[in-house]
Motif scaffolding. Structure first.
Motif, PDB file in Angstrom:
ATOM      1  N   SER A   1     -19.402   0.546   5.466  1.00  0.00           N
ATOM      2  CA  SER A   1     -18.060   0.696   6.053  1.00  0.00           C
ATOM      3  C   SER A   1     -18.084   0.324   7.528  1.00  0.00           C
ATOM      4  CB  SER A   1     -17.568   2.139   5.880  1.00  0.00           C
ATOM      5  OG  SER A   1     -17.540   2.504   4.523  1.00  0.00           O
TER       6      SER A   1
ATOM      7  N   ARG B   1     -18.338  -3.409   7.810  1.00  0.00           N
ATOM      8  CA  ARG B   1     -17.056  -4.025   7.473  1.00  0.00           C
ATOM      9  C   ARG B   1     -16.081  -3.890   8.649  1.00  0.00           C
ATOM     10  NH1 ARG B   1     -14.409  -5.194   2.648  1.00  0.00           N
ATOM     11  NH2 ARG B   1     -16.086  -4.201   1.461  1.00  0.00           N
ATOM     12  N   GLY B   2     -16.088  -2.712   9.288  1.00  0.00           N
ATOM     13  CA  GLY B   2     -15.214  -2.511  10.443  1.00  0.00           C
ATOM     14  C   GLY B   2     -15.536  -3.480  11.567  1.00  0.00           C
TER      15      GLY B   2
ATOM     16  N   VAL C   1     -14.200  -6.915  10.593  1.00  0.00           N
ATOM     17  CA  VAL C   1     -12.739  -6.957  10.720  1.00  0.00           C
ATOM     18  C   VAL C   1     -12.341  -7.056  12.192  1.00  0.00           C
ATOM     19  CG1 VAL C   1     -10.633  -5.603  10.403  1.00  0.00           C
ATOM     20  CG2 VAL C   1     -12.296  -5.737   8.560  1.00  0.00           C
TER      21      VAL C   1
ATOM     22  N   ARG D   1      -4.917   1.015   4.985  1.00  0.00           N
ATOM     23  CA  ARG D   1      -5.282  -0.283   4.421  1.00  0.00           C
ATOM     24  C   ARG D   1      -6.637  -0.257   3.727  1.00  0.00           C
ATOM     25  NH1 ARG D   1      -6.960  -3.701   2.067  1.00  0.00           N
ATOM     26  NH2 ARG D   1      -6.830  -5.958   2.304  1.00  0.00           N
ATOM     27  N   TYR D   2      -7.609   0.451   4.307  1.00  0.00           N
ATOM     28  CA  TYR D   2      -8.975   0.351   3.815  1.00  0.00           C
ATOM     29  C   TYR D   2      -9.439   1.558   3.004  1.00  0.00           C
ATOM     30  CZ  TYR D   2      -9.538  -3.912   6.437  1.00  0.00           C
ATOM     31  OH  TYR D   2      -9.398  -5.194   6.878  1.00  0.00           O
ATOM     32  N   THR D   3      -8.589   2.559   2.839  1.00  0.00           N
ATOM     33  CA  THR D   3      -8.982   3.690   1.987  1.00  0.00           C
ATOM     34  C   THR D   3      -9.266   3.223   0.566  1.00  0.00           C
ATOM     35  OG1 THR D   3      -7.745   5.304   3.285  1.00  0.00           O
ATOM     36  CG2 THR D   3      -8.210   5.877   1.000  1.00  0.00           C
TER      37      THR D   3
ATOM     38  N   PHE E   1      -5.176   1.200   9.650  1.00  0.00           N
ATOM     39  CA  PHE E   1      -6.412   0.760   9.012  1.00  0.00           C
ATOM     40  C   PHE E   1      -6.914   1.792   8.001  1.00  0.00           C
ATOM     41  CE2 PHE E   1      -6.666  -1.991  12.825  1.00  0.00           C
ATOM     42  CZ  PHE E   1      -6.766  -3.201  12.164  1.00  0.00           C
TER      43      PHE E   1
ATOM     44  N   HIS F   1       0.840  -1.189   0.000  1.00  0.00           N
ATOM     45  CA  HIS F   1       0.000   0.000   0.000  1.00  0.00           C
ATOM     46  C   HIS F   1       0.878   1.242   0.000  1.00  0.00           C
ATOM     47  CE1 HIS F   1      -3.625  -2.385   0.690  1.00  0.00           C
ATOM     48  NE2 HIS F   1      -2.877  -3.093   1.499  1.00  0.00           N
TER      49      HIS F   1
ATOM     50  N   VAL G   1     -10.097   0.238  -0.316  1.00  0.00           N
ATOM     51  CA  VAL G   1     -11.278  -0.636  -0.299  1.00  0.00           C
ATOM     52  C   VAL G   1     -12.555   0.194  -0.348  1.00  0.00           C
ATOM     53  CG1 VAL G   1     -12.532  -2.383   1.021  1.00  0.00           C
ATOM     54  CG2 VAL G   1     -10.031  -2.435   0.956  1.00  0.00           C
ATOM     55  N   ILE G   2     -12.618   1.243   0.470  1.00  0.00           N
ATOM     56  CA  ILE G   2     -13.795   2.108   0.491  1.00  0.00           C
ATOM     57  C   ILE G   2     -13.944   2.852  -0.835  1.00  0.00           C
ATOM     58  CG2 ILE G   2     -14.925   4.011   1.671  1.00  0.00           C
ATOM     59  CD1 ILE G   2     -14.755   1.381   3.244  1.00  0.00           C
TER      60      ILE G   2
END
Length: 255
Positions: free
Chosen positions: A200, A203-204, A207, A157-159, A154, A5, A161-162
């Motif tokens: 979101s 998903r959180g 996780v 990591r998930y930017t 996070f 990333h 993904v969103i």
């Protein structure tokens, strides 16, 4: 957090700056910025010296001037504010480029532009020679609170993904003939934003439950332990040390 990333500001390379441990670079940049901010605004030569220091650092890190210049545009809002100060501030007036402006406002504009630009350039050089993953490892090494480091991990990591989820929702809307042309479409966009928030959040939660099932107790396992020897600390200290000397000399001259 995976190593894949990378952020847009990072410029891959194998320069001496790239090889320095991240926490050494973070400390060096923070001390440098403090020295710049503490410098009297009337010490014009000092800011030239700081700019020269950053130019040397960019050369050592093999970061082209054009690469830095394209990213300095992030401070444009501050530039606009600074340019308005000479006309908005009160106090004694002076002539500058054929215009009658406030003397204190003119000095304030120079102060914001000079110090802000130097700080932005220093941050760009740090980001250009350090990956996000290494920056977070460095912050953890500097004893930054674990919770804050994990939140940033996070986020990184998930930017993406969103962002991918937003793209799929946009494609779904447009495939049904939706086009955001004016304010009448705002309710649909607002509902999409709400749906994205709920997805979101869910998903959180998933996780977090997955982490708990794998033994998470509030701290992340240390996969890579970054360390620095005396030589690396000494190399990183060159920039802030010279900046501190320049700042002290500026104050001595002002006195």
């Amino acid at each position: 957090m995976g190593a894949g990333h990378a952020h847009d500001l990072y410029r891959p390379g194998d320069s001496p700056l790239h090889r320095l441990p991240p926490h050494c670079k973070v400390v060096a940049v923070v001390v440098f910025v403090f020295a710049v901010v503490a410098t009297p605004r009337e010490a014009y030569w000092a800011f030239g010296a700081y700019a020269l220091l950053l130019a040397v650092a960019a050369a050592v890190g093999r970061v082209p001037a054009g690469y830095v210049a394209r990213r300095v545009v992030v401070e444009i809002p501050f530039v606009v504010f600074a340019l308005a100060l000479p006309f908005l501030a009160t106090g004694p007036k002076t002539e500058f480029l054929g215009l009658t402006v406030s003397h204190s406002g003119l000095l304030g504009a120079w102060n914001i532009l000079a110090k802000g630009t130097l700080g932005v350039v220093a941050s760009i050089l740090l980001a250009a020679t350090t990956t996000v993953r290494d920056l977070l490892l460095g912050l953890e090494r500097l004893r930054m609170p674990q919770l804050l480091v994990q939140i940033m991990q996070f986020m990184v990591r998930y930017t993406t993904v969103i962002a991918g989820e937003m793209g799929r929702m946009r494609v779904a809307r447009e495939s049904r003939g939706f086009q955001a042309k004016d304010v009448r479409q705002l309710p649909v966009v607002a509902k999409s934003a709400g749906a994205l928030f709920i997805r979101s959040y869910e998903r959180g939660e998933r996780v977090h439950l997955a982490m708990l099932s794998r033994g998470y107790t509030g701290t992340m396992p240390v996969i890579v332990d970054v360390r620095a020897n005396r030589a690396q600390w000494g190399a990183a200290a060159v920039l802030p040390a010279v900046a501190a000397v320049v700042c002290a000399a500026a104050w001595a001259g002002a006195g």
